[in-house]
Design an enzyme around this catalytic site. Structure first.
Site, PDB file in Angstrom:
ATOM      1  N   VAL A  83       0.879  -1.176   0.000  1.00 62.76           N
ATOM      2  CA  VAL A  83       0.000   0.000   0.000  1.00 62.76           C
ATOM      3  C   VAL A  83       0.906   1.213   0.000  1.00 62.76           C
ATOM      4  CG1 VAL A  83      -1.807   1.246   1.248  1.00 62.76           C
ATOM      5  CG2 VAL A  83      -1.724  -1.256   1.346  1.00 62.76           C
ATOM      6  N   HIS A 121      -0.465   5.122   1.688  1.00 63.99           N
ATOM      7  CA  HIS A 121      -0.602   5.414   3.123  1.00 63.99           C
ATOM      8  C   HIS A 121       0.609   4.816   3.852  1.00 63.99           C
ATOM      9  CE1 HIS A 121      -3.697   6.135   6.558  1.00 63.99           C
ATOM     10  NE2 HIS A 121      -2.477   6.057   7.070  1.00 63.99           N
ATOM     11  N   LEU A 122       1.470   5.719   4.273  1.00 66.16           N
ATOM     12  CA  LEU A 122       2.724   5.344   4.941  1.00 66.16           C
ATOM     13  C   LEU A 122       2.473   4.394   6.115  1.00 66.16           C
ATOM     14  CD1 LEU A 122       5.780   6.467   5.001  1.00 66.16           C
ATOM     15  CD2 LEU A 122       4.972   7.806   6.937  1.00 66.16           C
ATOM     16  N   HIS A 123       3.304   3.377   6.259  1.00 70.50           N
ATOM     17  CA  HIS A 123       3.179   2.483   7.417  1.00 70.50           C
ATOM     18  C   HIS A 123       4.489   1.783   7.721  1.00 70.50           C
ATOM     19  CE1 HIS A 123       2.180   0.275   3.745  1.00 70.50           C
ATOM     20  NE2 HIS A 123       2.666  -0.806   4.338  1.00 70.50           N
ATOM     21  N   LEU A 124       4.684   1.491   8.995  1.00 69.42           N
ATOM     22  CA  LEU A 124       5.858   0.747   9.456  1.00 69.42           C
ATOM     23  C   LEU A 124       5.461  -0.697   9.711  1.00 69.42           C
ATOM     24  CD1 LEU A 124       6.781   3.544  11.801  1.00 69.42           C
ATOM     25  CD2 LEU A 124       8.648   2.195  10.887  1.00 69.42           C
TER      26      LEU A 124
END
Ligand code: ZN
Length: 161
Positions: free
Chosen positions: A111, A114-117
């Site tokens: 994805v 939408h930034l995510h760790l």
């Protein structure tokens, strides 16, 4: 860097167009995989995990890149990484963690918008055998059980503000 054979990644790719952003969706419909929703950050189980307990920590705001984050959002993201790792240590007792960012599709981001760790718990000798060998249904059963085990700990965080 190891390349994993992960057939369920295909579902991920097929899913994406239909449902929109999994993070924003996870907030709006109270999806069962959402573990935590604070004022700035959220934590979800990865629906297509690389290991049992694989979590995603994201800002609540739909932003794609690090440059778009405000300082408070960065601080809160890292706080949630700390708290999530703490909860995983307590509940699943892993021997270590991989924590990281995939920025851009070429880097493996499923994805991108939408930034995510990623937080991936690791155990001695796991060598990703489960993710390579296990049937996808086995993993999604794991996912529900894992989610149920982890959720109460995040609810404590939420009620603590
Ligand atoms: Zn989003």
């Amino acid at each position: 860097m190891k390349t994993l054979w992960a057939p369920w990644r295909m579902d991920y790719i097929l899913d994406k167009g239909e449902k929109g952003c999994i993070f924003c969706q996870g907030l709006s419909d109270g999806a069962k995989l959402t573990l935590y929703s604070g004022s700035l950050s959220m934590v979800m189980m990865n629906k297509y995990p690389y290991a049992n307990g694989h979590m995603l920590v994201a800002p609540k705001r739909h932003v794609a890149s690090l440059e778009d984050l405000r300082f408070e959002e960065m601080a809160d993201l890292l706080k949630m990484v700390r708290d999530s790792v703490g909860i995983l240590k307590k509940v699943m007792k892993p021997d270590g963690f991989n924590v990281g960012l995939n920025l851009g599709a070429v880097a493996g981001a499923g994805v991108e918008e939408h930034l995510h760790l990623h937080i991936v718990p690791r155990w001695h000798g796991d060598t990703n055998a489960m993710t390579v060998l296990a049937d996808v249904r086995v993993i999604s059963q794991h996912l529900d059980v894992t989610c149920r085990n982890l959720k109460p700990h995040f609810e404590l965080l939420e009620s603590a503000g």
